[in-house]
Design a protein around this motif. Structure first.
Motif, PDB file in Angstrom:
ATOM      1  N   ALA A  27      36.613  44.090  52.014  1.00 14.39           N
ATOM      2  CA  ALA A  27      36.930  44.243  53.440  1.00 14.39           C
ATOM      3  C   ALA A  27      38.421  44.493  53.668  1.00 14.39           C
ATOM      4  O   ALA A  27      38.815  45.030  54.716  1.00 14.39           O
ATOM      5  CB  ALA A  27      36.480  43.002  54.213  1.00 14.39           C
ATOM      6  N   ASN A  28      39.256  44.142  52.705  1.00 13.10           N
ATOM      7  CA  ASN A  28      40.714  44.315  52.834  1.00 13.10           C
ATOM      8  C   ASN A  28      41.239  45.139  51.659  1.00 13.10           C
ATOM      9  O   ASN A  28      42.238  44.799  51.029  1.00 13.10           O
ATOM     10  CB  ASN A  28      41.394  42.948  52.876  1.00 13.10           C
ATOM     11  CG  ASN A  28      40.988  42.123  54.072  1.00 13.10           C
ATOM     12  OD1 ASN A  28      41.590  42.213  55.142  1.00 13.10           O
ATOM     13  ND2 ASN A  28      39.949  41.308  53.896  1.00 13.10           N
ATOM     14  N   TRP A  29      40.528  46.235  51.380  1.00 16.38           N
ATOM     15  CA  TRP A  29      40.798  46.996  50.162  1.00 16.38           C
ATOM     16  C   TRP A  29      42.212  47.583  50.123  1.00 16.38           C
ATOM     17  O   TRP A  29      42.850  47.598  49.061  1.00 16.38           O
ATOM     18  CB  TRP A  29      39.761  48.098  49.970  1.00 16.38           C
ATOM     19  CG  TRP A  29      40.000  48.853  48.701  1.00 16.38           C
ATOM     20  CD1 TRP A  29      40.392  50.147  48.549  1.00 16.38           C
ATOM     21  CD2 TRP A  29      39.897  48.320  47.370  1.00 16.38           C
ATOM     22  NE1 TRP A  29      40.550  50.461  47.218  1.00 16.38           N
ATOM     23  CE2 TRP A  29      40.239  49.352  46.477  1.00 16.38           C
ATOM     24  CE3 TRP A  29      39.560  47.072  46.853  1.00 16.38           C
ATOM     25  CZ2 TRP A  29      40.249  49.186  45.088  1.00 16.38           C
ATOM     26  CZ3 TRP A  29      39.562  46.893  45.471  1.00 16.38           C
ATOM     27  CH2 TRP A  29      39.906  47.946  44.615  1.00 16.38           C
ATOM     28  N   ASN A  30      42.697  48.083  51.222  1.00 15.86           N
ATOM     29  CA  ASN A  30      44.038  48.693  51.214  1.00 15.86           C
ATOM     30  C   ASN A  30      45.108  47.699  50.774  1.00 15.86           C
ATOM     31  O   ASN A  30      46.106  48.074  50.150  1.00 15.86           O
ATOM     32  CB  ASN A  30      44.383  49.237  52.610  1.00 15.86           C
ATOM     33  CG  ASN A  30      43.584  50.471  52.946  1.00 15.86           C
ATOM     34  OD1 ASN A  30      43.068  51.160  52.057  1.00 15.86           O
ATOM     35  ND2 ASN A  30      43.441  50.760  54.238  1.00 15.86           N
ATOM     36  N   GLU A  31      44.874  46.436  51.077  1.00 17.64           N
ATOM     37  CA  GLU A  31      45.814  45.396  50.683  1.00 17.64           C
ATOM     38  C   GLU A  31      45.585  44.980  49.214  1.00 17.64           C
ATOM     39  O   GLU A  31      46.527  44.666  48.489  1.00 17.64           O
ATOM     40  CB  GLU A  31      45.619  44.184  51.604  1.00 17.64           C
ATOM     41  CG  GLU A  31      46.766  43.197  51.585  1.00 17.64           C
ATOM     42  CD  GLU A  31      46.545  42.063  52.580  1.00 17.64           C
ATOM     43  OE1 GLU A  31      47.361  41.118  52.557  1.00 17.64           O
ATOM     44  OE2 GLU A  31      45.553  42.107  53.349  1.00 17.64           O
ATOM     45  N   ALA A  32      44.326  44.985  48.795  1.00 15.01           N
ATOM     46  CA  ALA A  32      43.987  44.494  47.447  1.00 15.01           C
ATOM     47  C   ALA A  32      44.244  45.546  46.369  1.00 15.01           C
ATOM     48  O   ALA A  32      44.631  45.205  45.241  1.00 15.01           O
ATOM     49  CB  ALA A  32      42.515  44.084  47.414  1.00 15.01           C
ATOM     50  N   ASP A  33      44.039  46.813  46.681  1.00 15.36           N
ATOM     51  CA  ASP A  33      44.118  47.887  45.684  1.00 15.36           C
ATOM     52  C   ASP A  33      45.414  47.855  44.866  1.00 15.36           C
ATOM     53  O   ASP A  33      45.368  47.828  43.629  1.00 15.36           O
ATOM     54  CB  ASP A  33      43.933  49.239  46.377  1.00 15.36           C
ATOM     55  CG  ASP A  33      43.799  50.392  45.396  1.00 15.36           C
ATOM     56  OD1 ASP A  33      43.416  50.141  44.241  1.00 15.36           O
ATOM     57  OD2 ASP A  33      44.079  51.546  45.775  1.00 15.36           O
ATOM     58  N   PRO A  34      46.601  47.852  45.483  1.00 12.98           N
ATOM     59  CA  PRO A  34      47.828  47.865  44.677  1.00 12.98           C
ATOM     60  C   PRO A  34      48.000  46.610  43.812  1.00 12.98           C
ATOM     61  O   PRO A  34      48.577  46.686  42.723  1.00 12.98           O
ATOM     62  CB  PRO A  34      48.945  47.965  45.724  1.00 12.98           C
ATOM     63  CG  PRO A  34      48.347  47.554  47.016  1.00 12.98           C
ATOM     64  CD  PRO A  34      46.901  47.920  46.932  1.00 12.98           C
ATOM     65  N   LEU A  35      47.469  45.482  44.273  1.00 10.41           N
ATOM     66  CA  LEU A  35      47.597  44.240  43.491  1.00 10.41           C
ATOM     67  C   LEU A  35      46.715  44.289  42.239  1.00 10.41           C
ATOM     68  O   LEU A  35      47.122  43.860  41.156  1.00 10.41           O
ATOM     69  CB  LEU A  35      47.220  43.034  44.359  1.00 10.41           C
ATOM     70  CG  LEU A  35      48.099  42.806  45.593  1.00 10.41           C
ATOM     71  CD1 LEU A  35      47.560  41.638  46.425  1.00 10.41           C
ATOM     72  CD2 LEU A  35      49.542  42.535  45.182  1.00 10.41           C
ATOM     73  N   LEU A  36      45.513  44.840  42.396  1.00 10.54           N
ATOM     74  CA  LEU A  36      44.609  44.955  41.250  1.00 10.54           C
ATOM     75  C   LEU A  36      45.118  46.005  40.263  1.00 10.54           C
ATOM     76  O   LEU A  36      45.027  45.818  39.037  1.00 10.54           O
ATOM     77  CB  LEU A  36      43.200  45.304  41.720  1.00 10.54           C
ATOM     78  CG  LEU A  36      42.522  44.234  42.583  1.00 10.54           C
ATOM     79  CD1 LEU A  36      41.190  44.737  43.118  1.00 10.54           C
ATOM     80  CD2 LEU A  36      42.306  42.945  41.782  1.00 10.54           C
TER      81      LEU A  36
END
Length: 516
Positions: A27-36
């Motif tokens: 649900a918060n992919w834009n925030e999670a993508d760079p961290l992963l």
């Protein structure tokens, strides 16, 4: 829950997939993508470090599920890791889900996928996964059947190096899976020339696909095509396996000491009642005499030999001797990794025990009544060579250990020293340190140009074992080094240099012939 808490929930090696955290990340992919992506990149920067949490596995699967464009170049880098390191980092992911990961994140960058397929350096199964990703993209409508058929023809005709490997089998299977009839004459020649493995897919099975209609074959391929599953299903296998060690690992002193239990077992067997020995039977002590002429009336107590530690061989407090004996028992049981763990600890004890004045291991004589020290060192070396190509931990230990022996024993036998240098270079190469390995061998040639072994090992790395060591296949370069050996070395017959050079010449000639 915030994004940091959600990602932290993926770190524990738990037997339950954290569904709430995964839903929050989606649900918060834009925030999670760079961290992963950052976590995957950290793994690529230090691929040999042991995993302390499960985040890397969740990250690569999540980025595939969410079709992260920026994950694609990271997947390509994972596919190009040295084979033994790649096996440590990915395990079965390489053959099970990597093709899906590449296909879902490619986003039109097909040329980069093709570059991986056509590169002779990466592992054959990584290249095969890239080939499978093109089939996935075709079935998903991202690539036309005609363009994939044309590419299969290119690969079989001139795009692949003429060396039998799994990438040939995969290219043939993909061609038959899409009924690329233009590739059929080339496929037949692949089997005729020994480039395809009939043990993987028999030619008559391949031909049977071409006897069907295009629609029938494509329908059959679609039915067998594995659709990418959710992260929960993809990770289910891993969470069920966590805690089950595929290889024995001894992380604390109690587990290490447990390896010595085999000594108790051996002692129990040795004290069990034995069959009666006849007076004229060979004496069980191994002297070669008859029993009546040797130990029938009781052997005299032999004086204790002096070991390298200046202690009597019957001293039971020498732990190095226990580790050595236990390792030999495990070898007889065909338990190589347990032997490695025992002998690694044996060396740790010996390192402090051996006198600093000892410059040649042959001068040490018998070690604690079990074996000559130099014989054990050579047995350990052979074990490490066997394991290093399959296990990253043993490859890393080998590099350190072989260097240590070369520094510690400058006066050791020249042949043993030469073998250690060759095996050190091989261990460096399997870990991806190719330039370091080649520089080391060329330096050894400069120091001792009359020793053929170093020329031969370099030739192997460029030629017959190039794929094993992750090096480009360069038969011309390999032949140059073998010819140099014939020109300068004195022991070429020991390494069949003439025969090896002839075989490389024949291989090069065969490679230059067109398939049709």
């Amino acid at each position: 829950m915030n994004i940091t808490e959600a990602i932290d929930a993926l770190r524990p090696f738990t037997s339950k997939v954290p569904r709430e955290a995964l839903d929050y990340i989606r649900a918060n992919w834009n925030e999670a993508d760079p961290l992963l992506l950052k976590d995957i990149d950290l793994k690529l920067q230090s691929p040999t470090t042991e995993d302390r949490d499960a985040l890397f596995l969740y990250a690569i699967h999540l980025c595939a599920e969410m079709r992260s464009r920026d994950a694609f170049p990271l997947y390509l880098k994972l596919c190009r890791l040295p084979k033994v390191v790649q096996r440590h980092v990915l395990g079965d992911i390489l053959t099970e889900t990597m093709s899906d990961m590449l296909a879902r994140t490619c986003a039109g960058r097909v040329d980069e996928t093709k570059a991986l397929i056509e590169d002779s350096v990466p592992d054959e199964y990584a290249r095969a996964s890239a080939m499978d990703s093109l089939l996935h993209m075709m079935l998903d409508g991202e690539l036309s059947r005609d363009s994939l058929a044309e590419y299969c023809v290119f690969l079989l005709e001139k795009g692949l190096e003429r060396r039998a490997s799994f990438i040939w089998d995969k290219a043939i299977v993909v061609a038959s899976s899409i009924h690329a009839d233009v590739a059929l004459p080339l496929i037949k020649k692949c089997y005729e020339r020994g480039l395809a493995d009939p043990g993987f897919e028999r030619l008559d099975y391949i031909l049977s696909d071409f006897e069907k209609s295009v629609d029938e074959v494509l329908e059959q391929t679609r039915k067998s095509h594995r659709v990418f599953e959710s992260i929960e299903k993809s990770m289910n296998f891993f969470v069920c396996q966590w805690g089950k060690k595929p290889y024995p690992e001894f992380e604390n002193e109690e587990e290490c000491l447990g390896l010595l239990d085999v000594l108790k077992e051996q002692q129990r067997l040795s004290t069990a009642p034995r069959a009666k020995i006849g007076r004229n039977d060979p004496c069980p002590c191994g002297s070669g005499k008859k029993y009546k002429k040797c130990c029938l009336n009781g052997p005299s107590e032999a004086p204790p030999q002096v070991s390298v530690s200046d202690k009597p061989v019957r001293d039971k407090n020498i732990s190095a001797n226990d580790w050595m004996r236990a390792g030999y028992i495990y070898i007889d049981k065909h338990m190589s990794l347990q032997t490695f763990e025992c002998w690694k600890r044996c060396w740790n004890e010996l390192r402090d025990m051996l006198p600093q004045t000892l410059k040649n291991p042959e001068d040490a004589g018998v070690f604690e009544g079990h074996d000559f020290l130099v014989n054990w060192m050579q047995d350990f070396e052979r074990l490490l060579v066997d394991l290093s190509g399959r296990n990253m931990r043993t490859a890393e230990f080998s590099v350190t250990y072989f260097k240590e022996l070369l520094d510690r024993f400058p006066e050791m036998d020249k042949r043993m020293r030469s073998n250690l240098k060759a095996d050190l270079a091989r261990a460096m190469a399997v870990l991806g340190r190719n330039k370091q390995a080649l520089d080391f061998l060329e330096e050894a040639i400069t120091e001792n140009p009359k020793d053929a072994q170093n020329y031969v090992v370099i030739a192997e790395m460029h030629g017959c074992d190039a794929e094993k060591y992750g090096m480009p296949l360069d038969l011309s370069c390999a032949m140059v080094f073998l010819q140099d050996a014939l020109n300068h070395a004195e022991d070429c017959e020991d390494y069949d240099v003439v025969l090896s050079l002839k075989e490389l010449q024949e291989w090069k000639t065969d490679m230059e012939k067109p398939l049709i």
